[in-house]
Design a protein around this motif. Sequence first.
Motif, short mmCIF file in Angstrom:
data_model
loop_
_atom_site.label_atom_id
_atom_site.label_comp_id
_atom_site.label_asym_id
_atom_site.label_seq_id
_atom_site.Cartn_x
_atom_site.Cartn_y
_atom_site.Cartn_z
N SER A 1 0.82 -1.25 0.02
CA SER A 1 0.46 -0.25 -0.18
C SER A 1 0.84 1.45 -0.03
O SER A 1 0.74 2.12 -0.39
CB SER A 1 -0.83 0.22 1.43
OG SER A 1 0.20 -0.07 2.24
N ASP B 1 -2.23 -3.11 6.27
CA ASP B 1 -2.11 -2.00 6.26
C ASP B 1 -3.15 -1.88 7.03
O ASP B 1 -4.89 -2.44 6.51
CB ASP B 1 -2.86 -1.47 4.46
CG ASP B 1 -2.59 0.07 4.53
OD1 ASP B 1 -3.20 0.66 5.58
OD2 ASP B 1 -2.33 1.10 4.01
N GLU C 1 -6.89 -0.64 4.86
CA GLU C 1 -7.18 -1.18 3.96
C GLU C 1 -8.06 -2.24 4.80
O GLU C 1 -9.33 -2.23 4.19
CB GLU C 1 -6.37 -2.71 3.60
CG GLU C 1 -5.40 -1.73 2.18
CD GLU C 1 -4.75 -1.84 1.39
OE1 GLU C 1 -4.28 -3.77 1.88
OE2 GLU C 1 -3.73 -1.44 0.87
#
Lengths: 139, 323, 341
Positions: free
Chosen positions: B30, C330, C333
């Motif tokens: 990410s 993350d 997420e």
Amino acid sequence: MNDWQPKILAILCTWCSYAGADLAGVSRIQYPPNIRVVKVPCSGRVDPLFIMKSLQSGYDGILVSGCHPGDCHYMSGNFVARRRFAVLKPLLEFIGIEPDRVQFSWVSAGEGERFAQVVTKVTEDVKKLGPAKRLVKQV
Amino acid sequence: MNIQQELRDAARKLLAEGGVDQIIGWSSGSLPMSSTPLFAATKEEADDLIFDATCGSNLTVYFTKDRRQIARDGKKSGVVVKGCDARSIVLNLKENQIKRDDVVIIGVPCDGIIDRSKVEDKTGGREVLEFSDNGKNISVKGRGFDIDIPRTEVLSDSCISCVHPDAGMSDIFIGEPRGEQKTKDQYLSVEQFEELSAEERWERTKQEYSKCIRCYACRNVCPSCYCNECFVDQNDPQWIGKTLDLSDTIIFHVIRNLHVAGRCVECGSCERACPMDIRLLLLNRKVAKEVAERFGMETGVDPDAKPAMSDFREGEKQDFIMG
Amino acid sequence: MIRLEKDGFKNFIEELIAEYAVFAPVMKDGKHMFGNISSVEDIDSSRLNTEMSPKEIFFPHSEVLFEYDEDGIRVADGEKKPIAVWGMRGCDARSLRMLDKVFGGDGERPDNIKFEDPYWERRYGDSLIFSVACNEPLSTCFCNWFDSGPHDSAGADIFVVDIGDAFLMDAVSGKGEEFLKGLSGSGKASEKDKKKAAVIAEEAVSLLGKKTDLGELNDKLKGLFHKPIWDSVSAKCVNCGACSFTCSTCHCFDIQDESRKGRGKRVRIWDACMFPIFTKEASGHNPRSLSKERVRQRVMHKYSYFVDNHGEFLCTGCGRCISVCPVNLDIREVIREVLAS
């Protein structure tokens, strides 16, 4: 610090080195009274953690002693221990622990004289180094 | 055809025809310059697989510890491995942590992994927002900077001295093997440290390990560290203290090193995982050097060899034993 | 609002040090964290967020609660001077308010139990927090998800904006107001200054990523406890404590007794729900033996249980857990996945 006496932990295998210490005793062979003995079934029982713990709790020196190679009561315990110490000792030196703080020897049940010599040597070495400071935990 | 496409095609094929339930690999993370583990169970998911210089985590870790939920017995997993990761697989096979039939090893040739903390040093702590890698240099961009850095300056320490970049054991190999790398100074960092005086070594050790916050990231990303209960977690009896006491911290790291002696593949996952950037690998490499010199062994290179610490030779050198 | 020229900053810090134990971002062994400073040169503002959160100033990793020996029990003295923190970010200042709900005496709890942790209180109670607005938020920042932002003054005593050649300071709390009254070498901020600060604030907000609406998060989570979503969410987690230990709001702790021969101490240390031993019971049974159960606990505590108990999320969006995670798990997420389920 002339009268300073080091405290040394002696981890001895029950079949050889402990019997060797016994023989030294019954033969009235003199050696320095600085060691505290812990009996283990085999030098293969000695986890490096025992040694680290002892240094942490303030022992000035540590002696680990087992049967001569080939004489192990359990056939291969001391061979496995030897590999372990072969890595532990250089690693301790690597992080900055004085080489003579932790020592290894082979003493058989018949070697009372040798046991006394080993303890004398370790005690002298540790006396030269002075009290252990590194790794000692302050509580 | 590039490696990425070849990897995805192989993964798709395995999922469709190879009886494989999932492919454990990496996908883009990410954040810029990051990757994240991917467990691809479908062909579509397999299209997210990547392999580049950010794929640092050693995925063998998902076969061990209580993460066996992911690659559990009877579930067939394909796993993408670099040279070091493949050595972990070999070790875990030898130690009966993985069944050979449960795993399909997909080897990839590795050019080295980027150490994020080294890049951060180069950017002065400024955040990297764009990253690219042309095989020789990496280029990083962020607000107010756009710099090219030679790869050699930001590679993980484990990669600089890497000898086995290709998976030694693999069922499928993607791309061209790089071959064994002959680095003369494999243990250079260790030798340099050895030359310091004992006082200096101790000071450095203290300085390095006083940074530790005891989060155990090093232990948990390590595929060789799979005890059901780690010795630091044992509390009856409790072996070592859990405060930031320096002697406890050093003992934790020394003992962990000894537990992975002859079992560490020097993948560098621990060092990259450390949130405090402790140079953890130095001790591992010292141990690896001793194991190589004394016992002539390298972890996970010979699939038939016993791990060094479970083996012995009668006539071995014993210079450290009192005469 | 007050304007402090950068030329006068050295003086300002020196005056602060005279009265307070001053903490500020420093570079220690290559890591950016908060440290006790003795001069203005110690301050390092090269990075936006410190790598370790400032919770460790008030809630240190290892805190000796008391020591004992044959002569009795002694509680360690607190710091002589009150604590002032320069350079805290808005997210971290808010995190301290959250921790204060747990450790401070004024926490509002549904069960009305009042407990004041003296170790927390003696540090945080009379502290002075300068929160410095973020002019260039990072890509990991997601404070906007929590109805906050890079120029949010909540949680600070004095809110500071860096406008290039000067700092603008605004009192947020009574303590802050008191302090600014006695501040020498400063003038009033002009309208121009205020406008400049407003422009900077607008730019900063524009740099943040898209906001995710968390309105339904708690309700969603409540229905998910037994659902298989945690298998996929937790799959890559390796259960280390890096996220919890760098987190500015994680506050679980363990108590350790360290003793030797007639003396000893009781120490409070950070603990993390990621560790298997965290919930291990004396019988050997572990109610959270699986990784997914522990990951679920962390998410639930932050975004559900704490909301029920204290009326807000136990997360400020500082993004430390995102940048520190060894497998790039993350949290943004995870939240999105939960909301989408």
